[in-house]
Design a protein around this motif. Sequence first.
Motif, PDB file in Angstrom:
ATOM      1  N   LYS A 167      -0.448   9.393 -30.920  1.00 29.98           N
ATOM      2  CA  LYS A 167      -1.197  10.310 -31.781  1.00 29.98           C
ATOM      3  C   LYS A 167      -0.435  10.586 -33.072  1.00 29.98           C
ATOM      4  O   LYS A 167       0.797  10.628 -33.083  1.00 29.98           O
ATOM      5  N   GLU A 168      -1.163  10.815 -34.133  1.00 29.11           N
ATOM      6  CA  GLU A 168      -0.560  11.112 -35.429  1.00 29.11           C
ATOM      7  C   GLU A 168       0.307  12.363 -35.364  1.00 29.11           C
ATOM      8  O   GLU A 168       1.322  12.464 -36.051  1.00 29.11           O
ATOM      9  N   GLN A 169      -0.064  13.306 -34.501  1.00 32.17           N
ATOM     10  CA  GLN A 169       0.708  14.539 -34.354  1.00 32.17           C
ATOM     11  C   GLN A 169       2.122  14.256 -33.862  1.00 32.17           C
ATOM     12  O   GLN A 169       3.083  14.891 -34.290  1.00 32.17           O
ATOM     13  N   VAL A 170       2.257  13.271 -32.951  1.00 35.06           N
ATOM     14  CA  VAL A 170       3.579  12.910 -32.441  1.00 35.06           C
ATOM     15  C   VAL A 170       4.435  12.347 -33.575  1.00 35.06           C
ATOM     16  O   VAL A 170       5.614  12.700 -33.710  1.00 35.06           O
ATOM     17  N   LYS A 171       3.833  11.508 -34.394  1.00 34.64           N
ATOM     18  CA  LYS A 171       4.555  10.945 -35.535  1.00 34.64           C
ATOM     19  C   LYS A 171       5.005  12.033 -36.498  1.00 34.64           C
ATOM     20  O   LYS A 171       6.160  12.049 -36.949  1.00 34.64           O
ATOM     21  N   GLU A 172       4.115  12.962 -36.800  1.00 32.49           N
ATOM     22  CA  GLU A 172       4.442  14.042 -37.743  1.00 32.49           C
ATOM     23  C   GLU A 172       5.586  14.906 -37.211  1.00 32.49           C
ATOM     24  O   GLU A 172       6.502  15.276 -37.947  1.00 32.49           O
ATOM     25  N   GLU A 173       5.532  15.228 -35.916  1.00 30.35           N
ATOM     26  CA  GLU A 173       6.586  16.061 -35.323  1.00 30.35           C
ATOM     27  C   GLU A 173       7.918  15.318 -35.282  1.00 30.35           C
ATOM     28  O   GLU A 173       8.978  15.905 -35.515  1.00 30.35           O
ATOM     29  N   LEU A 174       7.875  14.021 -34.981  1.00 34.03           N
ATOM     30  CA  LEU A 174       9.099  13.222 -34.942  1.00 34.03           C
ATOM     31  C   LEU A 174       9.751  13.167 -36.314  1.00 34.03           C
ATOM     32  O   LEU A 174      10.969  13.379 -36.447  1.00 34.03           O
ATOM     33  N   GLU A 175       8.966  12.892 -37.333  1.00 36.54           N
ATOM     34  CA  GLU A 175       9.517  12.784 -38.687  1.00 36.54           C
ATOM     35  C   GLU A 175      10.038  14.125 -39.178  1.00 36.54           C
ATOM     36  O   GLU A 175      11.074  14.184 -39.850  1.00 36.54           O
ATOM     37  N   ARG A 176       9.341  15.196 -38.818  1.00 34.94           N
ATOM     38  CA  ARG A 176       9.788  16.528 -39.238  1.00 34.94           C
ATOM     39  C   ARG A 176      11.066  16.946 -38.512  1.00 34.94           C
ATOM     40  O   ARG A 176      11.988  17.503 -39.115  1.00 34.94           O
ATOM     41  N   THR A 177      11.156  16.646 -37.232  1.00 31.15           N
ATOM     42  CA  THR A 177      12.311  17.053 -36.427  1.00 31.15           C
ATOM     43  C   THR A 177      13.583  16.327 -36.847  1.00 31.15           C
ATOM     44  O   THR A 177      14.651  16.923 -36.921  1.00 31.15           O
ATOM     45  N   TYR A 178      13.472  15.029 -37.132  1.00 30.75           N
ATOM     46  CA  TYR A 178      14.659  14.218 -37.418  1.00 30.75           C
ATOM     47  C   TYR A 178      14.742  13.746 -38.866  1.00 30.75           C
ATOM     48  O   TYR A 178      15.630  12.967 -39.200  1.00 30.75           O
ATOM     49  N   GLN A 179      13.831  14.243 -39.716  1.00 34.75           N
ATOM     50  CA  GLN A 179      13.784  13.800 -41.114  1.00 34.75           C
ATOM     51  C   GLN A 179      13.764  12.263 -41.188  1.00 34.75           C
ATOM     52  O   GLN A 179      14.570  11.637 -41.874  1.00 34.75           O
ATOM     53  N   LEU A 180      12.815  11.682 -40.482  1.00 39.64           N
ATOM     54  CA  LEU A 180      12.744  10.237 -40.380  1.00 39.64           C
ATOM     55  C   LEU A 180      11.622   9.656 -41.229  1.00 39.64           C
ATOM     56  O   LEU A 180      10.619  10.316 -41.505  1.00 39.64           O
ATOM     57  N   SER A 181      11.828   8.436 -41.629  1.00 38.57           N
ATOM     58  CA  SER A 181      10.801   7.599 -42.242  1.00 38.57           C
ATOM     59  C   SER A 181      11.146   6.171 -41.838  1.00 38.57           C
ATOM     60  O   SER A 181      12.219   5.918 -41.266  1.00 38.57           O
ATOM     61  N   ILE A 182      10.246   5.233 -42.131  1.00 32.00           N
ATOM     62  CA  ILE A 182      10.542   3.846 -41.770  1.00 32.00           C
ATOM     63  C   ILE A 182      11.832   3.379 -42.444  1.00 32.00           C
ATOM     64  O   ILE A 182      12.661   2.700 -41.832  1.00 32.00           O
ATOM     65  N   SER A 183      12.045   3.769 -43.688  1.00 30.19           N
ATOM     66  CA  SER A 183      13.242   3.328 -44.398  1.00 30.19           C
ATOM     67  C   SER A 183      14.511   3.902 -43.785  1.00 30.19           C
ATOM     68  O   SER A 183      15.522   3.198 -43.649  1.00 30.19           O
ATOM     69  N   THR A 184      14.488   5.183 -43.379  1.00 35.47           N
ATOM     70  CA  THR A 184      15.687   5.769 -42.765  1.00 35.47           C
ATOM     71  C   THR A 184      15.937   5.170 -41.382  1.00 35.47           C
ATOM     72  O   THR A 184      17.086   4.988 -40.975  1.00 35.47           O
ATOM     73  N   ILE A 185      14.871   4.837 -40.679  1.00 36.04           N
ATOM     74  CA  ILE A 185      15.028   4.211 -39.366  1.00 36.04           C
ATOM     75  C   ILE A 185      15.653   2.825 -39.508  1.00 36.04           C
ATOM     76  O   ILE A 185      16.577   2.469 -38.762  1.00 36.04           O
TER      77      ILE A 185
END
Length: 285
Positions: A167-185
């Motif tokens: 779900k998109e919500q899981v992605k949003e929470e993951l990126e917000r929690t760890y300050q993640l993006s594809i480039s940082t990953i």
Amino acid sequence: MILIADSGSTKTDWILLQTKSDTILSNIKTQGINPVFLSRDRIRAVICEELIPHLSADSLQSVSEIYFYGAGCREEFVPSMESLLREIFPHAGEVSVNSDMLGAARSVCGHKEGLACILGTGMNSCLFDGNHMTKNVPSLGFILGDEGSGAVMGKLLLNNVYKGFFKEQVKEELERTYQLSISTIIQRVYREPMPSRFLASLALFVHDHLNDDQVKQMVIDNFRSFFQKNIILYHRPDLEVGAVGSVAFYFKEQLIEAAQLEGIRMGRMMKSPINGLIEYHSHKT
């Protein structure tokens, strides 16, 4: 007295045990001792600066047996580790250095035959005869294997999130929690050291989202893959599987569910092997 150590790359648990009464006299933590990464002089410094000051002079002279179980204690490092411990504890008649996998097996199986595994950042497993490992299916690390580990769990999470299976919500929470993006990953996984630790750190997020059916199913499937590609290869369906490690401990319910689906019986499951090692050596015959 017996000195027992369970060491990872981050920390080492030391237990000083009075054998006559099976009494724990000291419980000391030092930084991790991994001979793959630390020189002999550095290991000596850790023991002499962080362990020895917590032991009395009488205790030092009374240590008759030392059992050291550690990550990185491969066959080629054992002679150097044993000789170093003999130098520091000259009154010890028996000094035994072994892998963390053997420590895990003795912890969860005791003196009985069984199957044992470590499920933490990485994964390992073995067939155990009650004293020694008799077979070991190679884990191959998180790129080629390590099914069931925290690192693979993190890898699966990122794969499902960024390929749109969650779900998109899981992605949003993951990126917000760890300050993640594809480039940082990509930076953390492919360009920085210790990518397995980064991936395994995401297991906490997975644990916090087990109420999401898709996330929970991913965890169960990860454990089923572990059983299918490791435990089943020992061809001993009659034996229970014991497990140690943070992933085994915190995802216990999902691990048991996956085992039941694969027709496997779970034995002891614990976060750290040290209490099981105390039992093993307390009742040593």
